[in-house]
Write an enzyme that holds these catalytic residues in place. Structure first.
Site, mmCIF file in Angstrom:
data_model
loop_
_atom_site.group_PDB
_atom_site.id
_atom_site.type_symbol
_atom_site.label_atom_id
_atom_site.label_comp_id
_atom_site.label_asym_id
_atom_site.label_seq_id
_atom_site.Cartn_x
_atom_site.Cartn_y
_atom_site.Cartn_z
ATOM 1 C CG ASP A 131 -2.057 0.978 1.092
ATOM 2 O OD1 ASP A 131 -2.510 1.201 -0.042
ATOM 3 O OD2 ASP A 131 -2.516 1.514 2.113
ATOM 4 C CG HIS A 138 -4.909 10.580 3.000
ATOM 5 N ND1 HIS A 138 -5.969 10.494 3.881
ATOM 6 C CD2 HIS A 138 -4.004 9.654 3.424
ATOM 7 C CE1 HIS A 138 -5.733 9.559 4.781
ATOM 8 N NE2 HIS A 138 -4.534 9.037 4.536
ATOM 9 C CD GLU A 203 -6.389 4.701 4.720
ATOM 10 O OE1 GLU A 203 -5.861 5.451 5.552
ATOM 11 O OE2 GLU A 203 -5.742 3.890 4.026
ATOM 12 C CD GLU A 205 -5.505 2.795 -0.200
ATOM 13 O OE1 GLU A 205 -4.700 2.201 -0.968
ATOM 14 O OE2 GLU A 205 -5.389 2.796 1.037
ATOM 15 C CG ASP A 237 -5.501 -0.049 3.805
ATOM 16 O OD1 ASP A 237 -5.564 -1.231 4.171
ATOM 17 O OD2 ASP A 237 -4.583 0.715 4.137
ATOM 18 N NE ARG A 241 -7.990 6.455 9.624
ATOM 19 C CZ ARG A 241 -7.289 6.401 8.511
ATOM 20 N NH1 ARG A 241 -6.006 6.073 8.555
ATOM 21 N NH2 ARG A 241 -7.845 6.645 7.342
ATOM 22 C CD GLN A 244 -3.043 4.745 10.691
ATOM 23 O OE1 GLN A 244 -4.268 4.695 10.592
ATOM 24 N NE2 GLN A 244 -2.278 5.215 9.735
ATOM 25 C CE LYS A 257 -3.562 2.300 7.450
ATOM 26 N NZ LYS A 257 -4.391 3.140 6.575
ATOM 27 C CB THR A 261 -7.484 -4.898 2.284
ATOM 28 O OG1 THR A 261 -6.548 -4.487 3.285
ATOM 29 C CG2 THR A 261 -7.420 -3.937 1.113
ATOM 30 C CD GLU A 378 -8.186 12.684 4.230
ATOM 31 O OE1 GLU A 378 -7.767 13.561 3.452
ATOM 32 O OE2 GLU A 378 -8.451 11.515 3.881
#
Length: 432
Positions: A131, A138, A203, A205, A237, A241, A244, A257, A261, A378
């Site tokens: 990834d 971002h 996420e 992607e 993904d 948080r 993380q 993570k 996925t 975000e």
């Protein structure tokens, strides 16, 4: 760099005899993505999406080029995408002809199955998954939450940042994601604790499927990188948080993570996207010029993709009330600081071998403004500014029962738009 060729298969006037294919929002005859499906017999095998149908490639093998047939005998697309791009283009042209010329209908129609009656599987046996972090908005948005005065680290504009993910937990669209358990330590806590994630996120992607690849110890020059890109998909993904923030120092993402996925099951080929190539946005004044092994003029002129990306959310309460999903964000895929070719060239620049079926993620693709942000981290500004759903519910991060759907549509003037299908999953409660 040799970019994919535009030929008769992309002709906007081209129509198919398959009912519902013309004008289909995702899979008109100008697309023809590959996937692995099974019907009532439960046997996974290669197919092509056309409208709301799936063409069973094994069932029409006698009508296909002899060199292609052996690659279609298994339950993955690895062998097909290991072929040179020229062979894949030959197959695409043959499939397009079969589905356009009505004289082929008697031979081909029996091999068309309703997609609604089929199950879609992972298209590849994924050996490795990497990834990246090339969505610059971002990177800026997240960086500002931790380093307001210096959101980007010094290496960001010199090298595509990435990390090695976990291939075993990649699942196709539709498979629910179980809320993970893990260790976290909020800033005001003296010691860490273990439990279900309280800050589960998505996420937005793009996924990049590798074609032929390279041998260990060899590189992939950026001018040849396009030859090793077989196709694209959507990729979510999923990210915890709270885990993380605690574990990422000093080595980066791990349990936050690798629990799940999601990918869309159809591989939209590099050949199908040829008319939607566009120029990479120029780097801002003052940004460094990439080193020569990461720079190609042709790639800069046509290495980006004209895709509109979208994220939708539907809570359990919204489903129960019959309310449609709400769009959380929408933005272009050109919000990538590095091109896909640069990602591939960088990955192999130290001699790392990329193999057919390897999967690369672009990293979260966000726009400069909130209506195009690619994650709740975000959108909610780290959980400090929640959003309100049409049901009146508030969201800082994902709740159990929330269903997240990613979409992508390729558009260009004078061309028939093509889609990626959907990448969707519903959040289930953590298991004991």
């Amino acid at each position: 760099m040799s970019l994919p060729i535009i030929d008769e298969t992309h002709d906007p006037a081209r129509t198919s005899w398959v009912a519902g294919a013309d004008g289909h929002p995702h899979f008109p005859v100008q697309n023809l993505p590959y996937g692995i499906f099974s019907d009532s017999d439960g046997r996974p095998r290669p197919g092509v999406a056309i409208g709301d149908r799936i063409l069973d490639l094994q069932a029409v093998a006698a009508l296909l080029p002899d060199a292609i047939v052996p690659t279609l005998s298994g339950s993955t697309l690895n062998a097909l995408f290991a072929l040179p791009a020229a062979d894949r283009r030959t197959l695409r042209r043959r499939l397009s002809a079969l589905l356009v010329d009505p004289t082929n209908r008697p031979a081909v129609a029996p091999a068309l199955l309703p997609a609604s009656a089929c199950t879609l599987h992972l298209p590849m046996a994924i050996g490795d998954y990497t990834d990246f972090y090339v969505g610059i908005h971002h990177a800026n948005n997240v960086g500002r939450q931790f380093r307001p005065d210096n959101p980007l680290l010094p290496n960001y504009k010199w090298v595509p940042i990435g990390y090695h993910g976990r291939a075993s937990s990649i699942r196709p669209s539709g498979v629910p994601v179980v809320r993970p358990r893990g260790q976290r330590k909020p800033p005001d806590a003296e010691v860490p604790s273990y439990g279900a994630s309280e800050r589960l996120d998505y996420e937005l992607e793009l996924g990049v499927w590798i074609g032929p690849g390279n041998r260990l110890g060899e590189t992939i020059p950026i001018g040849a990188a396009a030859d090793h890109i077989a196709g694209f998909c959507l990729l979510n993904d999923w990210s915890a948080r709270d885990f993380q923030a605690w574990e990422y120092q000093p080595l980066g993402p791990f349990l936050a993570k690798n629990f799940h996925t999601s990918v869309s099951p159809w591989v939209v080929t590099a050949e199908a996207l040829a008319p939607f190539r566009t120029a990479q946005p120029p780097r801002p004044d003052g940004d460094p010029q990439p080193l020569p092994h990461l720079w190609d003029d042709a790639d800069q002129a046509g290495g980006a993709l004209a895709l509109e990306l979208e994220v939708l959310l539907q809570s359990a309460a919204m489903r129960d009330a019959g309310m449609a999903p709400v769009t959380l964000s929408r933005g272009p895929a050109t919000n990538m600081y590095w091109t896909v070719a640069q990602i591939v060239a960088h990955h192999a620049s130290n001699g790392c071998d990329l193999r057919p079926g390897d999967l690369l993620g672009t990293g979260t693709i966000s726009a400069p403004t909130r209506d195009g942000f690619g994650s709740l981290l975000e959108i909610s500004r780290g959980g400090t500014d929640p959003i309100e759903l049409p049901s009146g519910e508030m969201r800082r991060f994902l709740a159990d029962g929330d269903a997240v759907t990613l979409r992508a549509t390729a558009r260009a003037p004078g061309r028939v738009a093509i889609g990626f299908g959907e990448c969707t999953a519903t959040v289930l409660p953590a298991r004991a």
